[in-house]
Design a protein around this motif. Structure first.
Motif, short mmCIF file in Angstrom:
data_model
loop_
_atom_site.label_atom_id
_atom_site.label_comp_id
_atom_site.label_asym_id
_atom_site.label_seq_id
_atom_site.Cartn_x
_atom_site.Cartn_y
_atom_site.Cartn_z
N LEU A 48 0.83 -1.22 0.00
CA LEU A 48 0.00 0.00 0.00
C LEU A 48 0.86 1.26 0.00
O LEU A 48 0.53 2.25 -0.67
N ARG A 68 -3.52 0.16 -7.21
CA ARG A 68 -3.75 -0.71 -6.07
C ARG A 68 -4.21 -2.11 -6.48
O ARG A 68 -3.90 -3.09 -5.82
N GLY A 69 -4.95 -2.17 -7.57
CA GLY A 69 -5.49 -3.47 -7.99
C GLY A 69 -4.44 -4.41 -8.58
O GLY A 69 -4.67 -5.61 -8.68
N TYR A 126 -0.19 -6.06 -6.03
CA TYR A 126 0.12 -7.33 -5.36
C TYR A 126 0.53 -8.41 -6.37
O TYR A 126 1.38 -9.24 -6.08
N VAL A 127 -0.08 -8.35 -7.56
CA VAL A 127 0.32 -9.29 -8.62
C VAL A 127 1.73 -8.97 -9.08
O VAL A 127 2.57 -9.87 -9.25
N LEU A 147 -4.35 -11.08 9.23
CA LEU A 147 -3.15 -11.51 8.49
C LEU A 147 -2.03 -10.49 8.69
O LEU A 147 -2.30 -9.28 8.68
N PRO A 148 -0.80 -10.95 8.87
CA PRO A 148 0.30 -9.99 9.01
C PRO A 148 0.59 -9.31 7.68
O PRO A 148 0.53 -9.94 6.63
N ARG A 149 0.88 -8.02 7.76
CA ARG A 149 1.21 -7.29 6.52
C ARG A 149 2.58 -7.75 6.04
O ARG A 149 3.40 -8.23 6.82
N ARG A 150 2.80 -7.59 4.75
CA ARG A 150 4.05 -8.09 4.17
C ARG A 150 4.93 -6.90 3.77
O ARG A 150 4.48 -5.99 3.07
N TYR A 156 8.19 -5.50 1.79
CA TYR A 156 9.03 -5.88 0.63
C TYR A 156 10.32 -5.08 0.65
O TYR A 156 10.33 -3.89 1.00
N TYR A 213 0.29 -13.87 -3.22
CA TYR A 213 -0.46 -12.83 -3.94
C TYR A 213 -1.64 -12.28 -3.13
O TYR A 213 -1.84 -11.08 -3.07
N ALA A 271 -2.72 -12.96 0.23
CA ALA A 271 -2.59 -12.61 1.65
C ALA A 271 -2.09 -11.17 1.86
O ALA A 271 -2.64 -10.46 2.71
N PRO A 272 -1.07 -10.70 1.10
CA PRO A 272 -0.66 -9.30 1.31
C PRO A 272 -1.79 -8.31 1.02
O PRO A 272 -1.93 -7.31 1.74
N ALA A 273 -2.61 -8.62 0.01
CA ALA A 273 -3.72 -7.72 -0.32
C ALA A 273 -4.74 -7.70 0.81
O ALA A 273 -5.22 -6.63 1.22
N ALA A 292 -4.17 -8.49 3.93
CA ALA A 292 -3.55 -7.90 5.12
C ALA A 292 -3.62 -6.38 5.05
O ALA A 292 -3.94 -5.72 6.07
N ASP A 293 -3.35 -5.80 3.88
CA ASP A 293 -3.45 -4.35 3.75
C ASP A 293 -4.89 -3.88 3.91
O ASP A 293 -5.15 -2.82 4.48
N LEU A 294 -5.82 -4.69 3.40
CA LEU A 294 -7.24 -4.37 3.56
C LEU A 294 -7.61 -4.33 5.04
O LEU A 294 -8.25 -3.40 5.51
N GLU A 323 -6.16 -1.33 6.71
CA GLU A 323 -6.79 -0.08 6.34
C GLU A 323 -8.22 0.03 6.85
O GLU A 323 -8.67 1.11 7.21
N ALA A 343 -10.37 -0.85 -1.11
CA ALA A 343 -9.56 -1.94 -0.55
C ALA A 343 -10.12 -3.30 -0.98
O ALA A 343 -9.38 -4.20 -1.40
N ALA A 352 -9.44 -3.94 -4.64
CA ALA A 352 -8.05 -4.35 -4.91
C ALA A 352 -7.88 -5.86 -4.68
O ALA A 352 -7.24 -6.56 -5.47
N ARG A 384 -9.60 -7.76 -7.48
CA ARG A 384 -8.83 -7.73 -8.73
C ARG A 384 -7.64 -8.67 -8.66
O ARG A 384 -7.31 -9.36 -9.62
N THR A 385 -7.00 -8.68 -7.52
CA THR A 385 -5.86 -9.59 -7.35
C THR A 385 -6.32 -11.04 -7.50
O THR A 385 -5.67 -11.85 -8.16
N PHE A 440 -6.98 -11.80 -11.13
CA PHE A 440 -5.71 -12.02 -11.84
C PHE A 440 -5.22 -13.45 -11.61
O PHE A 440 -4.83 -14.14 -12.55
#
Lengths: 105, 356
Positions: free
Chosen positions: A32, A44-45, A48-49, A74-77, A79, B31, B33-35, B37-39, B42, B62, B65, B68-69, B72
């Motif tokens: 984010l 944003r969409g 992650y991909v 879930l823990p944030r990741r 990078y 792919y 889980a990070p999305a 987690a950010d959701l 937020e 959020a 996103a 969409r992930t 994909f």
């Protein structure tokens, strides 16, 4: 996984280059954060991909946020660029500079 | 104020469960889980005041996103074996059916040479709703033989086929609902346009000629009027009634095939039989369905059986077979609960494997 990929010449898409540059300049970041600091270059969409693919290619590394200690959330990741990713970015920049020089001549 | 406060549901928790079921572990971790987690970060998993700071728009963004992930990943990579298998089967059936329909319709009337590429594309587009309507029940039927649906995950408790039953019931109901809309609203319009396109290609008239509608091209209300029209002959009324019942019998086939898929799959699973037997059984079921369809139609149109029975006969036949198989499996399970706790191909230990 990255070692098998390294047999081919590495490529860097526009988005991947933006991500690597942001990670180099701003240090380790969440997905984010990358979106908000990219001035609209990253969406944003798709971030992650992009990050997932870069991780598969070995350009970035990630780890779960150690501060998250809740099973429900879930823990944030976070990078950060890998050594290989930095090498690719450097080589990519050099190649572009060389090609620009050749075209200019 | 000593009462306990109910814990707020964590944002994105349902989406997380859905994603965990849809995708394999590696794809989820890398792919999705990070999305999520950010959701969760937020949308305020860490405190009730966060909801004030983050308005609805941000929450929608959020969720969008994450969706969409997931889209994909679903299209490009990493869906779980079952999801991937269902999509591949659906795609293959759809392409085969559409190609066969186009070929039959052109070769039948000899217009293949006289259709330009643009017109061919238009005709193909008009065939798509019909092909989709047939694809949906067939996909439910074809997905029953997926090994990944029946592969037990986790501990022994998860070997209970309740989760498999839920997946198949969900798939059947969704397929039936979409099919109901397709068959009653989209297919009649597309079919009529298709007929008119073909007819006007063949006609020598320079003006556009509208073609009278057939049973498959009439809307639901038109068919209902025809079925009640006393001026018409008994034959015509029966034909309209038959078409009317078929509008519901075709979507219901998805649910009946789902029942068959579950009962046959579970029986093969319990008895440790190879799941490769399933495609053969389902192929035979489809052929039986087709002949029952033709037979029921013939008997109804010749006034030997009521129209409703003619339309519903294939579904009744397949459902009866599926219930019989299910009954036998349940009876055997009650007699010998330990039998067949082995997955097909897992080796030859276990009572079920020994018996088979």
């Amino acid at each position: 996984m990255a070692s098998t990929k390294r047999q081919r010449p590495p490529t860097l898409t526009g988005k991947e280059e933006v991500v690597l540059r942001l990670l180099v300049s701003g240090g380790p970041q969440y997905g984010l954060q990358l979106v908000s600091s990219s001035d609209g270059h990253l969406k944003r969409g798709t971030i992650y991909v992009t990050l997932g693919r870069m991780q598969e290619k070995g350009y970035v590394e990630s780890e779960a946020d150690p501060s998250a200690a809740d099973d429900l959330v879930l823990p944030r990741r976070i990078y950060r660029p890998s050594g290989y990713g930095l090498q690719v970015l450097k080589a990519w920049a050099q190649m572009r500079q060389t090609l620009k020089w050749e075209v200019a001549r | 104020m000593s009462g306990t406060i109910d814990p707020q549901p964590v944002p994105g928790s349902r989406l997380r469960v859905l994603a965990e079921n849809l995708f394999d572990r590696a794809t989820f971790e890398r792919y999705i889980a990070p999305a999520i987690a950010d959701l969760q970060f937020e949308c305020g998993a860490e405190g009730p005041s966060v909801g004030v700071r983050h308005p609805l728009r941000k929450r929608c963004q959020a969720y969008w996103a994450v969706m969409r992930t997931m889209a994909f990943c679903l299209v490009g990579r990493g869906s779980s074996g079952a999801t991937h298998g269902i999509l591949v089967r659906a795609g293959a059936i759809f392409v085969l059916l559409t190609t066969a329909m186009l070929w039959l319709s052109f070769s039948d009337r000899g217009v293949f040479d006289r259709v330009s590429p643009a017109e061919g594309l238009l005709l193909l587009g008009l065939l798509l709703p019909s092909a989709a309507a047939v694809t949906l029940p067939l996909t439910v039927l074809a997905c029953g033989s997926l090994r990944s649906i029946w592969r037990p995950r986790g501990d022994r408790a998860s070997r209970c086929p309740a989760d498999v039953a839920r997946s198949i019931v969900g798939l059947s109901v969704i397929a039936a609902a979409i099919n109901l809309i397709l068959v009653n609203f989209l297919v009649p319009v597309a079919n009529q346009s298709y007929r008119e396109q073909i007819y006007n290609h063949l006609s020598a008239s320079s003006t556009w000629v509208s073609v009278p509608k057939g049973d498959n091209e009439r809307t639901f209300s038109e068919l209902r009027e025809d079925a009640r029209n006393l001026v018409w002959t008994v034959d015509d009324r029966t034909r309209a009634r038959l078409a009317l019942h078929q509008r519901f019998a075709i979507p219901a086939a998805a649910i009946v095939f789902g029942l068959l898929t579950f009962s046959v799959g579970w029986r093969l699973y319990r008895r440790s039989r190879p799941m490769l037997m399933a495609p053969g059984i389902f192929g035979a079921a489809f052929i039986a369905y087709f002949f029952a369809w033709q037979g029921g139609r013939y008997l109804a149109l010749s006034l030997r059986v009521p129209a409703w029975l003619g339309a519903w006969a294939p579904n009744i036949l397949i459902a009866a077979f599926a219930l019989l198989v299910l009954h036998r499996t349940v009876v055997q399970l009650a007699d010998d609960p330990a039998a067949g706790d082995q997955m097909p191909g897992d080796g030859q230990s276990g009572a079920g494997a020994a018996r088979s």
